[in-house]
Design an enzyme around this catalytic site. Structure first.
Site, PDB file in Angstrom:
ATOM      1  N   ASP A 102       0.845  -1.191   0.000  1.00 30.86           N
ATOM      2  CA  ASP A 102       0.000   0.000   0.000  1.00 30.86           C
ATOM      3  C   ASP A 102       0.881   1.241   0.000  1.00 30.86           C
ATOM      4  O   ASP A 102       2.049   1.200   0.405  1.00 30.86           O
ATOM      5  CB  ASP A 102      -0.942   0.001   1.194  1.00 30.86           C
ATOM      6  CG  ASP A 102      -0.214  -0.032   2.536  1.00 30.86           C
ATOM      7  OD1 ASP A 102       0.621  -0.935   2.723  1.00 30.86           O
ATOM      8  OD2 ASP A 102      -0.481   0.834   3.390  1.00 30.86           O
ATOM      9  N   GLU A 132      -0.034  -0.948   5.778  1.00 32.47           N
ATOM     10  CA  GLU A 132       0.965  -0.377   6.684  1.00 32.47           C
ATOM     11  C   GLU A 132       0.758   1.103   6.887  1.00 32.47           C
ATOM     12  O   GLU A 132       0.914   1.625   7.997  1.00 32.47           O
ATOM     13  CB  GLU A 132       2.377  -0.645   6.139  1.00 32.47           C
ATOM     14  CG  GLU A 132       3.489  -0.327   7.110  1.00 32.47           C
ATOM     15  CD  GLU A 132       3.916   1.148   7.120  1.00 32.47           C
ATOM     16  OE1 GLU A 132       4.575   1.568   8.083  1.00 32.47           O
ATOM     17  OE2 GLU A 132       3.595   1.861   6.141  1.00 32.47           O
TER      18      GLU A 132
END
Length: 468
Positions: A89, A153
């Site tokens: 991400d 994250e």
């Protein structure tokens, strides 16, 4: 041929293919999106995970998927020894890219540019190639290393429980989601919201809106506001007066009776606010220098400035400044605000040293906000993370770092939380060399190609040493 020479020769032959794999992953916009059925962090992160699974398959590995949130790529079926944690991400693309568009990776002047090249798609691909190197060279390993690729994250690591609620932690873990030499201390902290409300006062001139960053962990390089009922010339004169103090510039445009303001500072990661110029706090300074009509809204804006003033990155005005010898100073970044004519909600990012407690940090901040009639959310502190510098893992990583780079290896303490923050024996290792500016979370994010290559070499050596 020595193992080190074999590894270096391998990446001398394969580095460009590795860069193409990074570009392939960068092409997917994987910022967090609304959850969908079977896609807990949205379409983009899910697509990135599926693309990485396909990439790993092409490179000779199967990927086990956990809840469509985390993928695990394992080297062999041996006993668990090492986990490498990377994430797919990314933060939002943002504005002002000049070298390339955010999702079109470009190589220029020894760097690869694009959102995620440094944080953390580039390192994820590098780690995959380290596994491939060990496998292709037939290096003698009997224990297993797993590369874990997650998808959340940047928004709190809500992905990792999908894996660790099923699988046990490896005896050792590292994440290439930071910088060298090695990070074994990560500050704790909090990022609470605070708010106030009031009856609308339509007396002019008045502030009708203020907005700051898109994410709490990004110091805003731009912030916006609107003022009703004031002439443009007056506002331009105040801007000229305020700029030398705030180091922000102010772009003003008039639309009827409304003047819109864009405050321009320097974006930075919230863990290192001293490296930027906060456009939001600089905007509040500017607004309070204008001849606004007195109102409760203006009073509350003054209270916000009193507690979170422009240039105070240590929490002094909020009464929470502290430091210790191991993890150093507390840092604080006021990054988000949604201000209307009847109230506001704000949020700040605080990174706290090992000496921080609920009493001397959270409770003190709550008390000082309350004195100004502002309510702060009651949050739990994020505990700091510490792994002894004498551990086998730390010794191995620093030894390999010194051997491959010729640089001194040492342990670091940081304000940012990495992907291993909640793992018992996890440290951060790579992929940026000391002093390298990668513009993570900013426009023109990039990674130095030579640093990615040497990272792949070091990861392969670490796997060969720890998993033999």
């Amino acid at each position: 041929m020595a193992v080190k020479d074999q590894i270096k020769d391998y990446f001398n032959q394969n580095w460009f293919t590795m860069m193409r794999d990074i570009a392939r992953m960068v092409s997917i916009n994987s910022e967090r999106m609304p959850a969908q059925d079977g896609k807990p962090f949205g379409e983009g992160p899910y697509q990135a995970l599926m693309e990485f699974k396909e990439l790993a398959k092409e490179r000779g590995f199967d990927t086990k998927i956990y809840g469509n949130a985390v993928g695990a790529v394992s080297l062999n079926d041996g006993p668990k020894q090492l986990d490498i944690l990377a994430h797919l991400d990314v933060v939002p693309a943002g504005e002002d890219w000049t070298v390339t568009s955010p999702f079109d990776a470009t190589i220029k002047d020894g760097r690869i540019y694009g959102r995620g090249t440094a944080d953390d798609k580039g390192p994820a691909v590098v780690a995959l190639w380290a596994l491939k190197c060990v496998k292709d060279l037939g290096l003698p390993v009997s224990k297993n290393v797993s590369l874990l690729v997650g998808t959340d994250e940047e928004c709190g690591s809500g992905d990792l429980p999908y894996y660790y609620n099923v699988e046990k932690e490896a005896p050792m873990s590292f994440s290439p989601d930071a910088e060298y030499p090695l990070i074994n201390i990560e500050k704790g902290g909090m990022h609470p919201t605070f708010s106030a409300s009031w009856e609308e006062d339509k007396t002019l001139p008045r502030v009708t809106s203020i907005t700051g960053s898109l994410k709490v962990n990004v110091m805003p390089g731009k912030a916006r506001a609107a003022v009703e009922g004031m002439d443009l010339d007056t506002m331009k004169k105040v801007a000229d007066q305020v700029t030398p103090k705030t180091k922000c510039t102010y772009e003003l445009t008039q639309e009827g009776d409304i003047v819109k303001i864009v405050s321009i500072g320097i974006a930075a990661h919230a863990s290192t606010p001293q490296n930027g110029v906060n456009a939001l706090t600089g905007l509040i300074d500017y607004l309070l220098a204008l001849p606004l009509a007195e109102s409760e809204a203006v009073d509350k804006l003054r209270s916000v400035r009193k507690l979170l003033p422009h240039g105070d990155y240590l929490g002094k005005a909020l009464g929470v400044a502290m430091e210790d010898q191991i993890s150093h100073e507390l840092t604080l970044c006021f990054s988000m605000m949604d201000f209307t004519t009847t109230g506001f909600i704000g949020q700040f990012d605080c990174r706290a040293p090992l000496c921080a407690t609920t009493e001397n940090l959270r409770d003190e901040a709550e008390r000082n906000f309350a004195k100004e009639g502002i309510t702060m959310e009651h949050v739990e502190l994020n505990e700091p993370h510490y792994v002894s510098g004498d551990s086998e893992l730390v010794h191995e990583l620093l030894s390999v770092y010194e051997d491959y780079t010729g640089k001194k290896g040492e342990c670091l303490a940081i304000g940012g939380g990495t992907y291993v923050h909640h793992l018992k024996n996890g440290v951060a290792f790579g992929c940026s060399m000391p002093g390298t500016e990668n513009h993570m979370h900013e426009p023109n994010e990039s990674a130095v190609i030579e640093e990615l290559i040497i990272s792949a070499e070091m990861f392969a050596q670490v796997i060969a040493d720890l998993c033999k």
